[in-house]
Design a protein around this motif. Structure first.
Motif, short mmCIF file in Angstrom:
data_model
loop_
_atom_site.label_atom_id
_atom_site.label_comp_id
_atom_site.label_asym_id
_atom_site.label_seq_id
_atom_site.Cartn_x
_atom_site.Cartn_y
_atom_site.Cartn_z
N PRO A 132 0.80 -1.17 0.01
CA PRO A 132 0.22 -0.02 0.03
C PRO A 132 0.99 1.51 -0.18
O PRO A 132 0.24 2.20 -0.64
N MET A 133 1.87 1.27 0.49
CA MET A 133 3.02 2.42 0.44
C MET A 133 3.21 2.73 -0.83
O MET A 133 3.02 3.78 -1.32
N ASN A 134 3.36 1.69 -1.77
CA ASN A 134 3.80 1.95 -3.10
C ASN A 134 2.53 2.33 -3.79
O ASN A 134 2.64 3.22 -4.64
N GLU A 135 1.47 1.72 -3.57
CA GLU A 135 0.16 2.01 -4.44
C GLU A 135 -0.08 3.46 -4.08
O GLU A 135 -0.56 4.02 -4.93
N ARG A 162 6.19 0.51 -9.68
CA ARG A 162 5.31 -0.60 -10.32
C ARG A 162 5.79 -1.88 -10.47
O ARG A 162 5.00 -3.01 -10.02
N ASP A 163 7.02 -1.92 -10.83
CA ASP A 163 7.71 -3.10 -10.63
C ASP A 163 7.83 -4.00 -9.36
O ASP A 163 7.42 -5.37 -9.11
N GLU A 164 8.12 -3.09 -8.41
CA GLU A 164 7.97 -3.49 -6.88
C GLU A 164 6.83 -4.09 -6.45
O GLU A 164 6.73 -5.11 -5.73
N LEU A 165 5.70 -3.11 -6.93
CA LEU A 165 4.30 -3.81 -6.71
C LEU A 165 3.79 -5.07 -7.04
O LEU A 165 3.21 -5.72 -6.32
N THR A 166 4.35 -5.38 -8.21
CA THR A 166 4.06 -6.74 -8.87
C THR A 166 4.41 -7.73 -8.18
O THR A 166 4.04 -8.80 -7.69
#
Length: 220
Positions: free
Chosen positions: A87-90, A120-124
């Motif tokens: 969620p931090m990345n989102e 975005r890559d990290e979130l995936t």
């Protein structure tokens, strides 16, 4: 884009309520409190168990005794870290999109676009970890006001700012996000169990350090 309620604060970052979570996630922390931050068991509304702390292994970074390893090689810290970082990345992606579209500073725009790609890559990958730990689809930090997590009010304040005020607010919230990402990722490196999680945490920490350095060169 529609964000939550609340009044924007002009002339600087809106003050946050003084909350346990904000205190926990700043500076050098007692190891038990870092586990609390990772698992969301206090200050931001979760119910996770706190793990007993071990002696500090590096300056400014708590060392934690690892929680019990679960099936698949993951432990509670692996899961808690992914539940926090996703969620931090989102939330930060919303800020980065806004900065890339609105800033007149080409250096800040470039940093926002490059950071957006890596986030975005990290979130995936984080969502993949959550599926493997059985925590996919859950967000124990939903709606929480904690340092490093960009809130609706903060997004609104940035969106309603102009010129240098816009850049200053955006850089303030981005800096908080990057600093907290470094801190909690170090905790995961120290106390996580699964190589897929601890390896990603190491990458995230190193990447955040580089992004933070670039931000500071821009005056953030």
């Amino acid at each position: 884009m529609v964000w939550g309620g609340g009044r924007p604060h002009k002339g600087g970052p809106p003050p946050r309520p003084v909350r346990k979570t904000r205190k926990m996630l700043s500076g050098a922390l007692p190891a038990t409190l870092l586990v609390v931050a990772l698992l969301g068991s206090a200050g931001c509304g979760g119910d996770g168990d706190v793990t007993t702390a071990g002696p500090a292994a590096r300056s400014g970074t708590p060392s934690l005794s690892a929680p019990t390893t679960e099936p698949g090689g993951y432990n509670a810290t692996d899961r808690g870290w992914a539940q926090l970082m996703a969620p931090m990345n989102e939330r930060t992606l919303l800020l980065l999109d806004l900065v890339a579209e609105r800033t007149a500073d080409p250096g800040l725009s470039d940093l926002a676009r490059r950071t957006e790609v890596t986030h975005r890559d990290e979130l995936t990958r984080l969502r993949g970890l959550l599926r493997k730990t059985g925590a996919a689809g859950t967000n124990p930090h939903e709606g929480h006001d904690m340092k490093g997590m960009v809130t609706d009010d903060e997004l609104r304040s940035v969106a309603e700012s102009r010129g240098k005020a816009f850049d200053a607010l955006a850089m303030t919230y981005l800096r908080e996000h990057l600093e907290q990402g470094i801190l909690v990722s170090r905790g995961e490196e120290d106390s996580g169990a699964a190589p897929a999680a601890t390896g990603l945490a190491r990458e995230v920490g190193e990447r955040r350090a580089g992004q933070l350095k670039a931000l500071r060169l821009l005056g953030g």
